[in-house]
Design a protein around this motif. Structure first.
Motif, PDB file in Angstrom:
ATOM      1  N   GLU A 237      -1.830 -11.045  21.349  1.00 34.20           N
ATOM      2  CA  GLU A 237      -1.759 -12.082  22.366  1.00 34.20           C
ATOM      3  C   GLU A 237      -2.927 -12.579  22.404  1.00 34.20           C
ATOM      4  OE1 GLU A 237       0.277 -11.535  26.591  1.00 34.20           O
ATOM      5  OE2 GLU A 237      -0.070  -9.341  26.129  1.00 34.20           O
ATOM      6  N   GLY A 238      -2.797 -14.155  22.873  1.00 30.69           N
ATOM      7  CA  GLY A 238      -4.151 -14.975  22.927  1.00 30.69           C
ATOM      8  C   GLY A 238      -4.309 -15.597  21.902  1.00 30.69           C
ATOM      9  N   GLY A 239      -4.279 -17.128  21.849  1.00 27.34           N
ATOM     10  CA  GLY A 239      -4.489 -17.847  20.566  1.00 27.34           C
ATOM     11  C   GLY A 239      -5.778 -18.329  20.262  1.00 27.34           C
ATOM     12  N   SER A 240      -6.687 -17.375  20.243  1.00 29.70           N
ATOM     13  CA  SER A 240      -8.006 -17.856  19.707  1.00 29.70           C
ATOM     14  C   SER A 240      -8.528 -16.848  19.067  1.00 29.70           C
ATOM     15  CB  SER A 240      -9.026 -17.909  21.134  1.00 29.70           C
ATOM     16  OG  SER A 240      -9.093 -16.760  21.846  1.00 29.70           O
ATOM     17  N   GLU A 241      -9.687 -17.248  18.108  1.00 30.30           N
ATOM     18  CA  GLU A 241     -10.227 -16.106  17.181  1.00 30.30           C
ATOM     19  C   GLU A 241      -9.140 -15.519  16.345  1.00 30.30           C
ATOM     20  OE1 GLU A 241     -12.810 -13.544  19.316  1.00 30.30           O
ATOM     21  OE2 GLU A 241     -14.061 -15.169  19.989  1.00 30.30           O
ATOM     22  N   THR A 242      -8.037 -16.057  16.064  1.00 31.31           N
ATOM     23  CA  THR A 242      -7.055 -15.530  15.171  1.00 31.31           C
ATOM     24  C   THR A 242      -7.493 -15.113  13.877  1.00 31.31           C
ATOM     25  OG1 THR A 242      -6.413 -17.746  14.358  1.00 31.31           O
ATOM     26  CG2 THR A 242      -5.194 -17.021  16.281  1.00 31.31           C
ATOM     27  N   VAL A 243      -8.391 -15.457  13.374  1.00 27.64           N
ATOM     28  CA  VAL A 243      -8.787 -14.883  11.684  1.00 27.64           C
ATOM     29  C   VAL A 243      -9.295 -13.581  12.100  1.00 27.64           C
ATOM     30  CG1 VAL A 243     -10.179 -15.357   9.865  1.00 27.64           C
ATOM     31  CG2 VAL A 243      -8.947 -17.133  10.817  1.00 27.64           C
TER      32      VAL A 243
ATOM     33  N   VAL B 110       0.686 -13.676  16.285  1.00 30.66           N
ATOM     34  CA  VAL B 110      -0.354 -14.110  17.548  1.00 30.66           C
ATOM     35  C   VAL B 110       0.513 -15.250  18.250  1.00 30.66           C
ATOM     36  CG1 VAL B 110      -2.535 -15.094  18.166  1.00 30.66           C
ATOM     37  CG2 VAL B 110      -2.293 -13.841  15.989  1.00 30.66           C
ATOM     38  N   MET B 111       0.708 -15.003  19.599  1.00 34.44           N
ATOM     39  CA  MET B 111       1.166 -15.985  20.527  1.00 34.44           C
ATOM     40  C   MET B 111       0.159 -16.699  21.250  1.00 34.44           C
ATOM     41  SD  MET B 111       2.002 -13.792  23.923  1.00 34.44           S
ATOM     42  CE  MET B 111       2.566 -15.048  24.619  1.00 34.44           C
ATOM     43  N   ASN B 112       0.425 -18.148  21.246  1.00 38.54           N
ATOM     44  CA  ASN B 112      -0.347 -18.986  22.203  1.00 38.54           C
ATOM     45  C   ASN B 112      -0.803 -18.473  23.507  1.00 38.54           C
ATOM     46  OD1 ASN B 112      -0.763 -20.914  20.247  1.00 38.54           O
ATOM     47  ND2 ASN B 112       0.634 -22.491  21.264  1.00 38.54           N
ATOM     48  N   TYR B 113      -1.844 -18.961  24.086  1.00 41.42           N
ATOM     49  CA  TYR B 113      -2.025 -18.683  25.523  1.00 41.42           C
ATOM     50  C   TYR B 113      -1.102 -19.648  26.387  1.00 41.42           C
ATOM     51  CZ  TYR B 113      -6.491 -16.442  24.503  1.00 41.42           C
ATOM     52  OH  TYR B 113      -7.552 -15.785  23.897  1.00 41.42           O
ATOM     53  N   GLU B 114      -0.881 -19.354  27.566  1.00 44.07           N
ATOM     54  CA  GLU B 114       0.041 -20.125  28.554  1.00 44.07           C
ATOM     55  C   GLU B 114      -0.184 -21.530  28.264  1.00 44.07           C
ATOM     56  OE1 GLU B 114       2.181 -20.125  32.868  1.00 44.07           O
ATOM     57  OE2 GLU B 114       0.552 -18.579  32.406  1.00 44.07           O
ATOM     58  N   TYR B 115      -1.526 -21.882  28.602  1.00 40.81           N
ATOM     59  CA  TYR B 115      -1.833 -23.344  28.850  1.00 40.81           C
ATOM     60  C   TYR B 115      -1.807 -24.133  27.204  1.00 40.81           C
ATOM     61  CZ  TYR B 115      -6.416 -22.367  26.263  1.00 40.81           C
ATOM     62  OH  TYR B 115      -7.375 -21.937  25.380  1.00 40.81           O
ATOM     63  N   GLN B 116      -1.610 -23.316  26.050  1.00 40.79           N
ATOM     64  CA  GLN B 116      -1.351 -24.052  24.861  1.00 40.79           C
ATOM     65  C   GLN B 116      -0.210 -24.166  24.434  1.00 40.79           C
ATOM     66  OE1 GLN B 116      -3.316 -20.961  22.681  1.00 40.79           O
ATOM     67  NE2 GLN B 116      -4.962 -22.143  22.184  1.00 40.79           N
ATOM     68  N   GLY B 117       1.148 -23.716  25.600  1.00 44.66           N
ATOM     69  CA  GLY B 117       2.372 -24.017  25.425  1.00 44.66           C
ATOM     70  C   GLY B 117       3.153 -23.993  24.114  1.00 44.66           C
TER      71      GLY B 117
ATOM     72  N   VAL C  69       2.930 -18.227  16.857  1.00 42.29           N
ATOM     73  CA  VAL C  69       3.812 -18.688  17.712  1.00 42.29           C
ATOM     74  C   VAL C  69       3.594 -19.419  19.107  1.00 42.29           C
ATOM     75  CG1 VAL C  69       5.591 -17.062  16.464  1.00 42.29           C
ATOM     76  CG2 VAL C  69       4.369 -16.174  18.935  1.00 42.29           C
ATOM     77  N   SER C  70       4.573 -19.987  19.569  1.00 39.98           N
ATOM     78  CA  SER C  70       4.463 -20.523  20.817  1.00 39.98           C
ATOM     79  C   SER C  70       4.480 -19.526  22.040  1.00 39.98           C
ATOM     80  CB  SER C  70       5.467 -21.610  21.019  1.00 39.98           C
ATOM     81  OG  SER C  70       6.709 -20.987  21.469  1.00 39.98           O
ATOM     82  N   TYR C  71       3.966 -20.064  22.896  1.00 45.69           N
ATOM     83  CA  TYR C  71       3.753 -19.075  24.448  1.00 45.69           C
ATOM     84  C   TYR C  71       5.076 -18.528  24.803  1.00 45.69           C
ATOM     85  CZ  TYR C  71       3.034 -17.308  29.091  1.00 45.69           C
ATOM     86  OH  TYR C  71       3.155 -16.478  30.235  1.00 45.69           O
TER      87      TYR C  71
ATOM     88  N   ALA D 123       9.187 -14.069  24.331  1.00 46.81           N
ATOM     89  CA  ALA D 123      10.518 -13.382  24.039  1.00 46.81           C
ATOM     90  C   ALA D 123      10.426 -12.305  22.948  1.00 46.81           C
ATOM     91  CB  ALA D 123      11.208 -14.479  22.880  1.00 46.81           C
ATOM     92  N   ILE D 124       9.217 -12.158  22.001  1.00 48.53           N
ATOM     93  CA  ILE D 124       8.848 -11.336  21.336  1.00 48.53           C
ATOM     94  C   ILE D 124       8.661  -9.776  22.287  1.00 48.53           C
ATOM     95  CG2 ILE D 124       7.162 -10.345  19.386  1.00 48.53           C
ATOM     96  CD1 ILE D 124       7.050 -13.346  18.518  1.00 48.53           C
ATOM     97  N   LYS D 125       7.489 -10.035  23.367  1.00 45.52           N
ATOM     98  CA  LYS D 125       7.500  -9.078  24.031  1.00 45.52           C
ATOM     99  C   LYS D 125       8.464  -8.383  24.721  1.00 45.52           C
ATOM    100  CE  LYS D 125       3.799  -9.467  26.633  1.00 45.52           C
ATOM    101  NZ  LYS D 125       2.952  -9.924  27.867  1.00 45.52           N
ATOM    102  N   ALA D 126       9.328  -9.354  24.878  1.00 37.64           N
ATOM    103  CA  ALA D 126      10.610  -8.745  25.646  1.00 37.64           C
ATOM    104  C   ALA D 126      11.449  -7.851  24.855  1.00 37.64           C
ATOM    105  CB  ALA D 126      11.340  -9.876  26.277  1.00 37.64           C
ATOM    106  N   TYR D 127      11.494  -8.421  23.414  1.00 41.22           N
ATOM    107  CA  TYR D 127      12.112  -7.392  22.561  1.00 41.22           C
ATOM    108  C   TYR D 127      11.520  -6.210  22.255  1.00 41.22           C
ATOM    109  CZ  TYR D 127      13.486  -5.887  17.805  1.00 41.22           C
ATOM    110  OH  TYR D 127      13.873  -5.307  16.840  1.00 41.22           O
ATOM    111  N   ILE D 128      10.167  -6.181  22.146  1.00 42.24           N
ATOM    112  CA  ILE D 128       9.335  -4.858  21.972  1.00 42.24           C
ATOM    113  C   ILE D 128       9.758  -3.936  23.201  1.00 42.24           C
ATOM    114  CG2 ILE D 128       7.071  -3.923  21.885  1.00 42.24           C
ATOM    115  CD1 ILE D 128       6.151  -6.517  20.342  1.00 42.24           C
TER     116      ILE D 128
END
Length: 630
Positions: free
Chosen positions: A329-335, A351-358, A375-377, A382-387
């Motif tokens: 979770e969290g679309g920052s410091e992805t590397v 890696v999923m976007n933050y909510e504000y990044q949509g 991926v988008s928020y 959807a991925i979290k729900a599947y897990i």
């Protein structure tokens, strides 16, 4: 042509008192000092002007080993930059020639395929009829440029479209080390990713360097007279120079704009219809599109175990990720998250976007060390729900390379600063949005430790040069158009719909964007060349507008560089400025404003009115029909 008045960045000398506390009144800071030239006084020699400037400095500093006078302004404004203490700056107020003395401000940087996305086709239509902007000069004010970059060699055409003669775009033709002014037909050497990217991005919209000034530093403060960029921009339009500026990267919050002056084209950022696709295929056969700059040639198409983890440094010590795809979770410091996953034996990362990044995925500097997908928020949810729905979740990543024609484009970038304008709420800002997400641009140095000096950059300083390039094409096609005419043509022909024919979305809230997100809409270059009607303005038309804002005669005079006497008769409300848009605070009393239109279309033309009123608002316009003859 012009000399910008810029904030000069200098280190501070901070002397301390005997008790260890800093004596703020004795701290040397860089001040910008603006002056009123004495009547009848002509400084024909630079040395005479400099001598007059030095007369404002403390006498005991003139022979100091540490120079106090840093820079002399000679064209756009009268004044200088100098190192002064607060007391010394205060003492200057005794001189009647002083207009203002302000400490320096740090101004934040706002920082291929886009021509076809904008409807510009080589050797066809508007791009050809504008002669690719030939003869147009673009000036850029920014943090610096790497003049040795291949984008400006005149031989390298990686980022440029070739014209019918097979010639690449123009090159850098002049530089000013202090002010970071580049003339492009295009500053000093700089290791920051700034102006090189901007100029290279411009190449996507123009060919062969019209007097276009692209200011990619923020206006920052309010009011207008207290800012060198705003006053410099006004001086530019007085000379017929079109001024475009980045809106800022402080979104998605509202009231975060920079560069709000009405004589500036304020440019927000949008997505383009290109994705570098990295599709997540879940074990339930659901596909969710993501993106990744790194496209591995050999990655398993077979499903791997999928596990959720925070992915922060040291967080995977107690999680078994070996041979698995890790969802973060969290679309920052992805590397750095990818390095953590790889260090613990993970096979890939999502890696999923933050909510504000949509849904807007920004790929700047994402050189992953392992197979990954951003991926988008909503896709992340959807991925979290599947897990959470199965005891043994699995997934793989399908790397599909570059995909164009994405129907959701354009979308408003989450980082693009929003209106309304704080400095002047009666002027609708931003004016326009243009391509500013994942733009292939020039880097001054390699970002991935190779010889490659190109990369993806996002920001309103990427969208601004696109609009500067389009303005150059318009000026080339219509040499007699004023800066206001060019702005009007761009705004009144803007598109409000994406490629799917739906209203441009504000991707965080998954609703149509509003005017404070997109202004007039998304730029449409071909339509802008034939707007039919325009709302024109002359430099003097801004004087009653500035008087109406309540500025003093002195401050209005500082902006327009002449004596001004404001009065009730010489002032107008903001919404009365002959601008291509309105911004009105509504109440119970009707408000009446007028506009003057100019026909730049066919001589014998008839225009009929269509009104689309906001909900709860009644709009009446007269006349309903206008005819032009001859």
């Amino acid at each position: 042509m012009f000399s910008p008045s810029l904030v000069i960045v200098e280190s501070l000398i901070t002397p301390s008192t005997s008790n260890g506390y800093v004596n703020e009144e004795s701290v040397l800071e860089t001040y910008i000092v603006l002056l009123k030239q004495p009547e009848g006084e002509l400084f024909t020699e630079s040395k005479d002007l400099e001598s007059w400037y030095r007369s404002f400095l403390p006498a005991d500093t003139l022979n100091s080993n540490q120079p106090r006078l840093l820079h002399c302004y000679r064209h756009v404004v009268t004044g200088f930059a100098a190192k002064l203490t607060a007391d010394e700056a205060k003492a200057m107020e005794m001189r009647e020639e002083l207009l203002l003395a302000r400490p320096q401000r740090m101004v934040p940087l706002h920082t291929t395929h886009t021509p076809s996305f904008l409807g510009l086709q080589q050797n066809l239509g508007f791009w050809k009829s504008s002669n690719y902007g030939e003869g147009v000069i673009i000036g850029v004010v920014d943090s610096g440029i790497a003049p040795d970059h291949p984008s400006f060699s005149g031989k390298e055409c990686l980022l440029r479209q070739q014209n019918g003669k097979g010639n690449a775009n123009g090159t850098a033709i002049g530089m000013a080390p202090l002010a970071h002014l580049a003339m492009y037909k295009v500053s000093a050497l700089d290791n920051k990713a700034g102006e090189s990217e901007i100029l290279a991005a411009m190449d996507a919209a123009i060919d062969d360097g019209v007097d276009v000034l692209s200011l990619s530093l923020g206006l920052g403060s309010h009011p207008f007279y207290d800012d060198a960029i705003a006053t410099g921009a006004f001086a530019a339009i007085q000379k017929g120079i079109f001024v475009s500026c980045s809106a800022g990267n402080e979104g998605p919050l509202y009231r975060t704009l920079s560069n709000e002056a009405p004589w500036i084209l304020t440019v927000g950022a949008s997505t383009v219809d290109r994705e570098i696709r990295a599709t997540v295929l879940l074990g339930n056969n659901k596909e969710l599109n993501g993106e990744s700059l790194i496209q591995p040639k050999h990655f398993t198409s077979s499903s791997l175990p999928l596990v959720y983890a925070s992915c922060k440094n040291g967080s995977l010590k107690n999680v078994d990720v070996k041979g698995k795809i890790v969802f973060c979770e969290g679309g920052s410091e992805t590397v750095s998250k990818g390095k953590e996953v790889k260090r613990n034996g993970g096979a890939a990362m999502i890696v999923m976007n933050y909510e504000y990044q949509g849904s807007v995925i920004v790929l700047d500097y994402e050189h992953h060390v392992l197979p990954a997908s951003r991926v988008s928020y909503m896709a992340g949810l959807a991925i979290k729900a599947y897990i959470n729905s199965t005891s043994s979740p699995t997934a793989t990543i399908l790397f599909k390379g570059t995909v164009t024609g994405v129907p959701a484009a354009p979308q408003v970038a989450w980082f693009s600063s929003r209106g309304p304008s704080i400095a002047s709420p009666g002027i609708l800002k931003p004016d326009i949005i243009g391509p500013g997400v994942n733009i292939l641009a020039a880097y001054p140095v390699s970002d991935d430790h190779t010889t490659n000096r190109f990369g993806m950059i996002s920001g309103t300083s990427m969208s601004c040069p696109h609009l500067s390039g389009i303005a150059a094409l318009l000026k080339s096609a219509h040499p007699n158009w004023s800066p206001a005419a060019i702005k009007s043509a761009i705004m009144t022909t803007a598109s409000l719909y994406n490629l799917a024919g739906k209203p441009i979305p504000e991707q965080r809230k998954y609703r149509p964007a509003i005017v404070f997100d997109i202004g007039a809409g998304h730029v449409n270059p071909s339509r802008a060349s034939d707007p039919g009607l325009i709302y024109d303005l002359k430099p003097d038309d801004y004087v009653p507008y500035l008087c109406g804002l309540g500025y003093s005669d002195k401050h209005v005079g500082l902006i327009v560089k002449r004596k001004v006497k404001c009065s009730n008769d010489s002032s107008i409300p903001e919404a009365q400025l002959n601008y291509p848009s309105f911004s009105i605070e509504l109440g119970s009393t009707p408000q009446i404003y007028s506009r003057t239109i100019t026909n730049v279309g066919k001589p014998n033309s008839v225009y009929s009115l269509h009104i689309s009123s906001p909900k709860g608002v009644r709009v009446k316009v007269t006349p309903h029909r206008i005819s032009f003859i001859g």
